[in-house]
Structures are given as C-alpha cells and as structure tokens.
Design a protein around this motif. Structure first.
Motif, PDB file in Angstrom:
ATOM      1  N   LEU A   1       0.841  -1.195   0.000  1.00 11.50           N
ATOM      2  CA  LEU A   1       0.000   0.000   0.000  1.00 11.50           C
ATOM      3  C   LEU A   1       0.875   1.243   0.000  1.00 11.50           C
ATOM      4  O   LEU A   1       1.817   1.348   0.791  1.00 11.50           O
ATOM      5  CB  LEU A   1      -0.900   0.010   1.241  1.00 11.50           C
ATOM      6  N   LEU A   2       0.560   2.182  -0.889  1.00 12.47           N
ATOM      7  CA  LEU A   2       1.255   3.464  -0.935  1.00 12.47           C
ATOM      8  C   LEU A   2       0.220   4.582  -0.887  1.00 12.47           C
ATOM      9  O   LEU A   2      -0.693   4.619  -1.713  1.00 12.47           O
ATOM     10  CB  LEU A   2       2.083   3.589  -2.220  1.00 12.47           C
ATOM     11  N   ASP A   3       0.368   5.470   0.072  1.00 13.42           N
ATOM     12  CA  ASP A   3      -0.507   6.646   0.219  1.00 13.42           C
ATOM     13  C   ASP A   3       0.381   7.853  -0.097  1.00 13.42           C
ATOM     14  O   ASP A   3       1.112   8.341   0.758  1.00 13.42           O
ATOM     15  CB  ASP A   3      -1.046   6.686   1.653  1.00 13.42           C
ATOM     16  N   ILE A   4       0.317   8.317  -1.344  1.00 11.41           N
ATOM     17  CA  ILE A   4       1.293   9.261  -1.859  1.00 11.41           C
ATOM     18  C   ILE A   4       0.990  10.689  -1.417  1.00 11.41           C
ATOM     19  O   ILE A   4      -0.163  11.092  -1.297  1.00 11.41           O
ATOM     20  CB  ILE A   4       1.325   9.214  -3.399  1.00 11.41           C
ATOM     21  N   GLY A   5       2.041  11.475  -1.207  1.00  6.40           N
ATOM     22  CA  GLY A   5       1.850  12.898  -0.959  1.00  6.40           C
ATOM     23  C   GLY A   5       2.091  13.307   0.480  1.00  6.40           C
ATOM     24  O   GLY A   5       2.626  12.554   1.291  1.00  6.40           O
TER      25      GLY A   5
END
Length: 308
Positions: A98-102
């Motif tokens: 999982l990547l939660d960008i920003g």
C-alpha cells in the motif's frame, strides 16, 4: 511529537489488499499508522507488516503504536527502495503493498515544517527533515529551473512570472519564509487569478514535490513494487493530484496490456501477456469528503499481479 493524520479511503484501501492473516504486507508510507493499524489487526501472529516511512515524527509515532507488536517491523526508509527494504527484512515477496502518496495532515498542520502557505514559518518542506529544503531551491535554482519546476510540478500558468520575481526578491535578500514566498507569488499574478483557490497552492505543491523527489520516487517504485509481489499479490496506491494519478494510471494500463502485435497478424508473435489485472479506481464517498475536505481529490487504484 505525536503524528496526527486522518487516513483517507481507510476502509477501501485496506479492503483492496485482500489481507490473508498469515500474509506479508508493506505499508510504504505508514505515516501515523492509520492504514498500518487496520492491516495489523487483520494479521495473525504468523503474518507480518512492514511499516515504512522517512519522516522522523512519523517513525516516533509508529514505534509508540507498534513496538509491542511482534508481527510489525518499522523501517526508516523511502518506499522507492522497496526491493532493498524487503531484502533487509529477509523477505523475498510480499502479498500486498500500500502506498498513500503525498503530504500528510501532520506535515501540513505543523507550522514549523514549512509545508503550508497558511502559516508563517521557515521554508522547509522536507519529509525526511534532511537534505535540500524549499529555502535552498528558491534561493539557488536559476530562474529557468524555478520556472520549470513550478510549471511541471504545479501546472502553474504564471510559473515564469513567479520565478522571475523570486530571483528579483533574492537579489536583495534571501527568501526565507513561507509568507515571504506567498507575497512574491501574489505579486506575480493578475488580480483575477487570485480569486478562488489560494494563489500559492500550485507553487507550494511544486516546491514540495521537487524537494522530496516525489514523482521520481513513485516512478521508480512502481515496477519494483510489482516485482516484489507474489502471484496474486495486490498493490494499492492512493494519489491526491493529477500528476501522481497519471503516473499510476499509465503504469497500470501498461501492466494490464497483453499482446501488442498488429491487429492483422493471424497469431501472436510477441508473446506478451498481462502482468496484472487492474480494478476500477475508487474515489472518497460524499460523507468522507464532508468529514475531511482534504480527501476530495484522492483516488485509490489497485492492481492484482497475474499468476506466473
């Protein structure tokens, strides 16, 4: 310092991972542990969560939350190094990433971090709190380089004017604070352009992306992350603006493409098969947007790695 962040698309993101209790999962942008906590709850003692972040504030909070959890490993690193992270953790393949960008709410709301145009603070914007800062960028980049950064990463119509005025300002004195930069930006735009969204929004986004190498990290991590998945493993990515989302959308489309032979070929000769199945993108519900306005632009994209 506690790391406060309201996880966006929390239930949807965790559900998209199709968590197996004994599986291995990576939260590559663990932040304050919102998504990580929900993943960990679904794991048995035989499962494992690798929670990754590069922000010292986030790492402190992660240790406070998970140091007593035997199935959680906390890693101080950038998710762009996903292959090395797994190798260092003794893991060959993961079942979900999982990547939660920003930028996080904590980073935006902590004035001294210099991410926000709403607070007067030193121009910093470093997620890792190390290396090149936004102050370094605005005071050392050439006018052309500044204009390119602001236009490319902020999609700012007045990038050239803003860059020109930054260079003029720093000729007299260094540009050191967020409010100094805001005033330079405002002075670079016609009055009509200052109505509506905050006039500094796009430039601040651009500087933050440049300082933290965000798009380079995402571009590097995508193929590596797919390589790191088991067959049937899941990669889910939450993006918050068009530049991020476009990168993910294009890469997912590439993964999902099979044969590339001309249509008039009677049989396939390229031998290419899809690398992943791409699911429909998910947006926040109206209820989530009402509760957390920062979620309004978020998109969750998910791909499932094809069987070998």
């Amino acid at each position: 310092m506690s790391f406060h962040h309201k996880s966006v698309l929390l239930e949807e993101a965790v559900a998209s991972l199709r968590i197996q209790p004994s599986g291995i999962y990576v939260d590559g942008t663990a932040g304050g542990g919102g998504h990580s906590s929900e993943i960990q709850k679904r794991l048995s003692d035989k499962g494992r969560l690798i929670a990754v972040d590069r922000d010292p504030d986030a790492l402190q909070t992660l240790h406070e939350r998970f140091d007593n959890c035997s199935n959680v490993t906390i890693v101080n690193n950038n998710y762009r190094n996903i292959k090395n992270i797994l190798t260092d953790c003794g893991v060959e393949k993961a079942d979900g990433i999982l990547l939660d960008i920003g930028v996080s709410s904590h980073q935006l709301d902590t004035a001294q971090r210099g991410f926000s145009y709403h607070f007067d603070a030193p121009l910093d914007m470093r997620m890792s709190q190390q290396g090149k800062s936004a102050m370094d960028v605005v005071n050392t980049y050439s006018e052309q380089a500044l204009a390119e950064v602001i236009f490319r990463f902020g999609e700012e119509k007045y990038a050239r004017s803003i860059a020109r005025n930054i260079v003029k300002y720093r000729a007299a004195q260094p540009l050191r604070t967020t409010f100094e930069l805001v005033e330079v930006i405002k002075a670079s735009m016609p009055e009509a352009a200052k109505r509506g969204a905050h006039p500094a929004r796009k430039t601040f986004q651009a500087l933050r992306i440049e300082v933290n190498g965000e798009l380079e990290a995402l571009a590097q991590a995508l193929d590596d992350a797919l390589d790191c998945l088991t067959p049937g493993g899941v990669i889910s990515i939450i993006t918050f603006h068009s530049l991020e989302d476009r990168l993910v959308k294009i890469k997912f489309k590439e993964w999902a493409q099979g044969c590339t032979c001309p249509k008039d070929f009677p049989v396939c000769v390229c031998g290419k098969t899809p690398r992943a199945k791409v699911l429909k993108a998910v947006a926040p519900s109206p209820e989530e947007i009402e509760e957390n306005n920062r979620s309004r632009s978020a998109r969750l994209r998910t791909a499932i790695k094809c069987e070998d």
